[in-house]
Design an enzyme around this catalytic site. Structure first.
Site, PDB file in Angstrom:
ATOM      1  N   THR A 141       0.807  -1.222   0.000  1.00 55.93           N
ATOM      2  CA  THR A 141       0.000   0.000   0.000  1.00 55.93           C
ATOM      3  C   THR A 141       0.838   1.269   0.000  1.00 55.93           C
ATOM      4  OG1 THR A 141      -1.778  -1.175   1.128  1.00 55.93           O
ATOM      5  CG2 THR A 141      -1.830   1.223   1.239  1.00 55.93           C
ATOM      6  N   ASP A 142       1.961   1.263   0.712  1.00 60.44           N
ATOM      7  CA  ASP A 142       2.760   2.496   0.787  1.00 60.44           C
ATOM      8  C   ASP A 142       3.232   2.949  -0.589  1.00 60.44           C
ATOM      9  OD1 ASP A 142       4.406   0.253   0.706  1.00 60.44           O
ATOM     10  OD2 ASP A 142       5.878   1.036   2.120  1.00 60.44           O
ATOM     11  N   GLY A 143       3.633   2.000  -1.433  1.00 58.37           N
ATOM     12  CA  GLY A 143       4.059   2.361  -2.787  1.00 58.37           C
ATOM     13  C   GLY A 143       2.932   2.957  -3.603  1.00 58.37           C
ATOM     14  N   ASP A 146       2.139   6.622  -2.532  1.00 56.54           N
ATOM     15  CA  ASP A 146       3.104   7.606  -3.047  1.00 56.54           C
ATOM     16  C   ASP A 146       2.926   7.817  -4.549  1.00 56.54           C
ATOM     17  OD1 ASP A 146       4.701   8.689  -0.940  1.00 56.54           O
ATOM     18  OD2 ASP A 146       5.676   6.749  -0.699  1.00 56.54           O
ATOM     19  N   ASP A 208       2.047   4.212   6.983  1.00 54.10           N
ATOM     20  CA  ASP A 208       1.053   4.365   5.912  1.00 54.10           C
ATOM     21  C   ASP A 208      -0.051   5.352   6.289  1.00 54.10           C
ATOM     22  OD1 ASP A 208       2.440   2.494   4.481  1.00 54.10           O
ATOM     23  OD2 ASP A 208       0.887   0.941   4.540  1.00 54.10           O
TER      24      ASP A 208
END
EC number: 3.2.1.-
Length: 388
Positions: A141-143, A146, A208
């Site tokens: 999810t973090d990618g 961003d 996140d």
């Protein structure tokens, strides 16, 4: 006794002068968010970062995440950072749309499928191409967060009338993030689209909880559900901060129910032996909450960042990995831990940390260690934009 009209005028002038002096004194001595980082320094670092970590060809580029001398590997996390860094550099007039488009084409090429615009979490160099295995065609999810945020900034910077329609890509990606990566009960980000079980769906990567992003998503899409994600993320961050005198929080926690009950994760339950410590995920929290205060002036984010800064100001040096009570786990330094704190100190105006760690933020960048170098680059860019 009746006062002469000129006496009233003189008294008024005295009050105005005193008020002006007071304001001047306040502006001189009160804490303010001002950057100690010059654009020239950031530009030089950006050139170094690009040369060390960007790979690809005229059409597509990616951020190399492994050792310089081994076969290329990258992560969706890295692609998100690369796109974010490039568009933030463009906002300061030295990042190029060409580079951003190359990074964007790589992201599009490595979406999980034509129907799923989330990015496959890892690719390795095999033959003449970068490829993902079946197991790697899941998301982190973090990618994705961003990437979505970078696409919005690109749309705001360059518009979407060219070859690549940033607005369409961003909105399609956000629709899928909401469907596959946001827990429908807690309204918080899950760790990936694979987290569908009763336990895994409640796991939250604390870094996140990017409240500034969720506020931007809400205004960009006119979708109020993102405001709820921002609000719930803010609530959880504040609760986690309040649980420790240090203000530190673990890499991963669990959050359950509509009342957002927080719980602990054990070591090695998700990613590493440091899952329940302030490790290589949570080290990004000072950056994320300080950015929310810088952009949206969130007082809650300011308090969270200030509490962390107070803890780190009491340490002789910032080392890598801490227990939540503040006991250091490692005895070495790492820019992934120092530069987010240095940036937060710039934003919330912690003078002691600014003096001690601005030189770390602007210091020599590693050309053989992607993660700390890339976080340093991102926080440098954010820092140099303070007050602009």
């Amino acid at each position: 006794m009746k006062r002469h009209k000129y006496q009233w005028m003189i008294s008024g002038l005295i009050i105005l002068v005193a008020l002006a002096i007071g304001i001047a004194i306040y502006n001189t001595y009160s804490p303010r968010s001002t950057s100690s980082v010059s654009t020239a320094v950031v530009k030089d670092h950006y050139k170094i970062w690009k040369k060390a970590y960007l790979r690809g060809n005229k059409q597509q580029e990616f951020v190399k995440t492994n050792n310089k001398n081994s076969k290329d590997q990258t992560l969706s996390e890295a692609q998100g950072y690369g796109m974010l860094i490039t568009v933030m550099a463009a906002q300061q007039d030295f990042g190029s749309q060409k580079t951003f488009n190359q990074l964007t084409r790589y992201y599009v090429r490595h979406q999980i499928s034509s129907d799923n615009p989330l990015m496959a979490w890892r690719q390795n160099h095999k033959g003449i191409a970068m490829t993902s295995t079946k197991e790697e065609k899941t998301s982190a999810t973090d990618g994705d967060l961003d990437i979505a945020y970078a696409l919005i900034l690109a749309d705001e910077r360059w518009g979407s009338k060219g070859e690549i329609k940033y607005n369409r890509l961003a909105k399609k990606l956000l629709t899928t993030i909401k469907k596959k990566e946001i827990n429908p009960t807690t309204k918080l980000p899950k760790v990936g689209d694979w987290a569908t079980g009763p336990k895994s769906a409640t796991v939250v990567r604390t870094s996140d909880l990017m409240t500034a992003y969720f506020r931007k998503f809400a205004s960009y899409t006119n979708d109020g559900s993102w405001t709820k994600v921002a609000q719930n993320s803010q609530i959880v961050l504040k609760r986690l901060s309040d649980q420790q005198e240090t203000g530190l929080m673990a890499d991963f926690v669990t959050v359950t129910g509509s009342k957002l009950k927080t719980g602990k994760i054990g070591a090695k339950e998700v990613a590493s032996e440091h899952d329940n410590q302030y490790g290589f995920n949570a080290c990004r929290v000072p950056w994320r909450v300080a950015y929310d205060y810088q952009i949206y002036h969130s007082q809650s984010s300011k308090q969270i960042a200030r509490k962390m800064c107070r803890f780190f100001a009491d340490q002789k040096q910032i080392t890598a990995i801490y227990k939540l009570n503040g006991d250091p786990v490692g005895d070495y330094t790492n820019a992934a831990f120092t530069t987010p704190v240095a940036y937060a100190a710039q934003v919330v105006a912690n003078p002691e940390l600014k003096v001690r760690y601005t030189k770390v933020l602007t210091g020599k960048m590693s050309t053989k260690d992607y993660y700390p170098a890339t976080i340093q680059m991102a926080t440098l860019l954010a820092s140099s934009s303070i007050g602009k």
